[in-house]
Design an enzyme around this catalytic site. Structure first.
Site, short mmCIF file in Angstrom:
data_model
loop_
_atom_site.label_atom_id
_atom_site.label_comp_id
_atom_site.label_asym_id
_atom_site.label_seq_id
_atom_site.Cartn_x
_atom_site.Cartn_y
_atom_site.Cartn_z
N VAL A 102 10.12 9.61 -18.36
CA VAL A 102 9.17 10.44 -19.13
C VAL A 102 7.74 10.02 -18.81
CG1 VAL A 102 8.44 11.13 -21.43
CG2 VAL A 102 10.87 10.88 -20.94
N LYS A 112 12.61 8.13 -6.32
CA LYS A 112 13.54 7.25 -7.03
C LYS A 112 14.37 6.54 -5.97
CE LYS A 112 16.04 6.03 -10.83
NZ LYS A 112 15.61 5.51 -12.14
N1 LIG Z 1 8.37 9.95 -25.08
C1 LIG Z 1 9.61 10.47 -25.06
N2 LIG Z 1 9.85 11.69 -25.58
C2 LIG Z 1 11.11 12.20 -25.55
N3 LIG Z 1 12.20 11.58 -25.07
C3 LIG Z 1 11.99 10.37 -24.55
C4 LIG Z 1 10.71 9.75 -24.49
N4 LIG Z 1 10.85 8.57 -23.89
C5 LIG Z 1 12.15 8.44 -23.61
N5 LIG Z 1 12.85 9.51 -23.99
C6 LIG Z 1 14.29 9.76 -23.87
O1 LIG Z 1 14.94 8.49 -23.93
C7 LIG Z 1 15.93 8.42 -22.92
C8 LIG Z 1 15.54 7.33 -21.94
O2 LIG Z 1 14.28 7.66 -21.35
P1 LIG Z 1 14.13 7.62 -19.78
O3 LIG Z 1 15.23 8.36 -19.11
O4 LIG Z 1 12.74 8.02 -19.45
O5 LIG Z 1 14.36 6.04 -19.57
P2 LIG Z 1 14.29 5.25 -18.21
O6 LIG Z 1 13.60 4.00 -18.50
O7 LIG Z 1 13.75 6.15 -17.15
O8 LIG Z 1 15.86 4.95 -17.92
P3 LIG Z 1 16.53 4.55 -16.51
O9 LIG Z 1 16.45 3.05 -16.44
O10 LIG Z 1 17.92 5.08 -16.63
O11 LIG Z 1 15.76 5.23 -15.41
C9 LIG Z 1 15.99 9.80 -22.25
O12 LIG Z 1 16.95 10.61 -22.90
C10 LIG Z 1 14.61 10.37 -22.50
O13 LIG Z 1 14.59 11.77 -22.52
C1 LIG Z 2 22.38 3.48 -15.48
C2 LIG Z 2 20.95 3.27 -15.97
N1 LIG Z 2 20.51 4.52 -16.58
C3 LIG Z 2 20.01 2.87 -14.86
N2 LIG Z 2 20.02 3.92 -13.84
C4 LIG Z 2 20.37 1.54 -14.23
C5 LIG Z 2 20.09 0.42 -15.18
C6 LIG Z 2 20.43 -0.94 -14.61
C7 LIG Z 2 20.22 -2.04 -15.65
C8 LIG Z 2 20.77 -3.37 -15.19
C9 LIG Z 2 20.52 -4.47 -16.22
O1 LIG Z 2 19.35 -4.77 -16.54
O2 LIG Z 2 21.52 -4.97 -16.79
MG LIG Z 3 14.58 6.87 -15.44
#
Ligand SMILES: Nc1ncnc2c1ncn2[C@@H]1O[C@H](COP(=O)(O)OP(=O)(O)OP(=O)(O)O)[C@@H](O)[C@H]1O
Ligand SMILES: C[C@H](N)[C@H](N)CCCCCC(=O)O
Ligand SMILES: [Mg+2]
Length: 238
Positions: free
Chosen positions: A16, A36
């Protein structure tokens, strides 16, 4: 300009935050590439993080989404390869290959935003390199997304300390998802993280409101609104 989006953990809001940063760059008329390096936890036909960012922003022509490798198991990249019965060295791109890909994107776009997998020190390659190594190799500025909840003080302090010991004397910290009705804990942590960033000589960009991408019909507008409120330090195109 190259940004490396990382976080204190998985699911903290990196994707996000990537979308908000991309919205800001697009609003400045810049072309943007989202990269990514290792997408895990998704099957071949599901949209990954980079594709989510493009979709949320309305698939603008100025934004392109790229992925290094995709693995089905929702784990760290090396484990996702092993659980699929694959040799991580055979399926995970090397750091040099990621650097080359980022270089090609940087040559053809004003802004490149790389999103890691999970937190800062999750290994992206079979040789054990992380998003921190990739950021250093391509000269990216680091952005760290953190939670506002209990536990974030330790997670964020550890992450910023790890950034400092790797030579990142500058960077940007932000809160990935800030509740619409924040409790005293969230309010305290907003102040605590602002102070923590300052203590490391980092900038604090602010808190992304929760719910930004909840309503598909409003994602683009909500992300651009959030981008306009961020206190984003912006050397050059951003
Ligand atoms: N500011 C926000 N508004 C709405 N939803 C959010 C927000 N921040 C996070 N989320 C929701 O929380 C969940 C995790 O967020 P996000 O996918 O961005 O995490 P991430 O850190 O990118 O995870 P990953 O390690 O899997 O890449 C998602 O469903 C996302 O839509
Ligand atoms: C599956 C998840 N949403 C991410 N793509 C990968 C997160 C790896 C986390 C590993 C860890 O810190 O244990
Ligand atoms: Mg992510």
């Amino acid at each position: 300009m190259i940004h490396a989006m990382t976080g204190t953990d998985t699911e903290v809001g990196k994707t996000v935050a990537t979308a908000v940063l991309a919205a800001r760059s697009l609003s400045h008329g810049h072309s943007v590439a989202i990269y990514k390096p290792t997408q895990t936890g998704l099957g071949k036909s599901e949209p990954g993080d980079a594709q989510d960012v493009a979709r949320w922003l309305g698939n603008p022509g100025q934004l392109s989404a790229f992925e290094g490798v995709r693995l089905r198991h929702p784990m760290a990249p090396v484990d996702a390869a092993l659980c699929a019965g694959l040799d991580p060295a055979a399926v995970l791109p090397t750091l040099a290959q990621h650097v080359q890909q980022v270089g090609e994107l940087d040559a053809t776009h004003d802004v490149v935003i790389i999103e890691g997998a999970g937190g800062l020190l999750v290994e992206l390659t079979a040789a054990g390199e992380t998003i921190a190594d990739l950021a250093q190799a391509v000269g990216a500025s680091l952005v760290v997304a953190a939670r506002p909840d209990l536990g974030t003080l330790n997670h964020t302090a550890l992450t910023l300390e790890a950034c400092s010991t790797r030579g990142f004397t500058r960077g940007t910290l932000l809160l990935g998802s800030y509740p619409e009705q924040p409790e005293p804990l969230h309010q305290r942590n907003l102040a605590n993280l602002r102070n923590m960033a300052a203590g490391h000589g980092w900038d604090f960009a602010g808190a992304l409101p929760a719910g930004l991408v909840r309503d598909p019909s409003r994602c683009r507008a909500a992300l651009h609104e959030a981008a306009a409120t961020l206190a984003w330090p912006c050397p050059g195109p951003c």
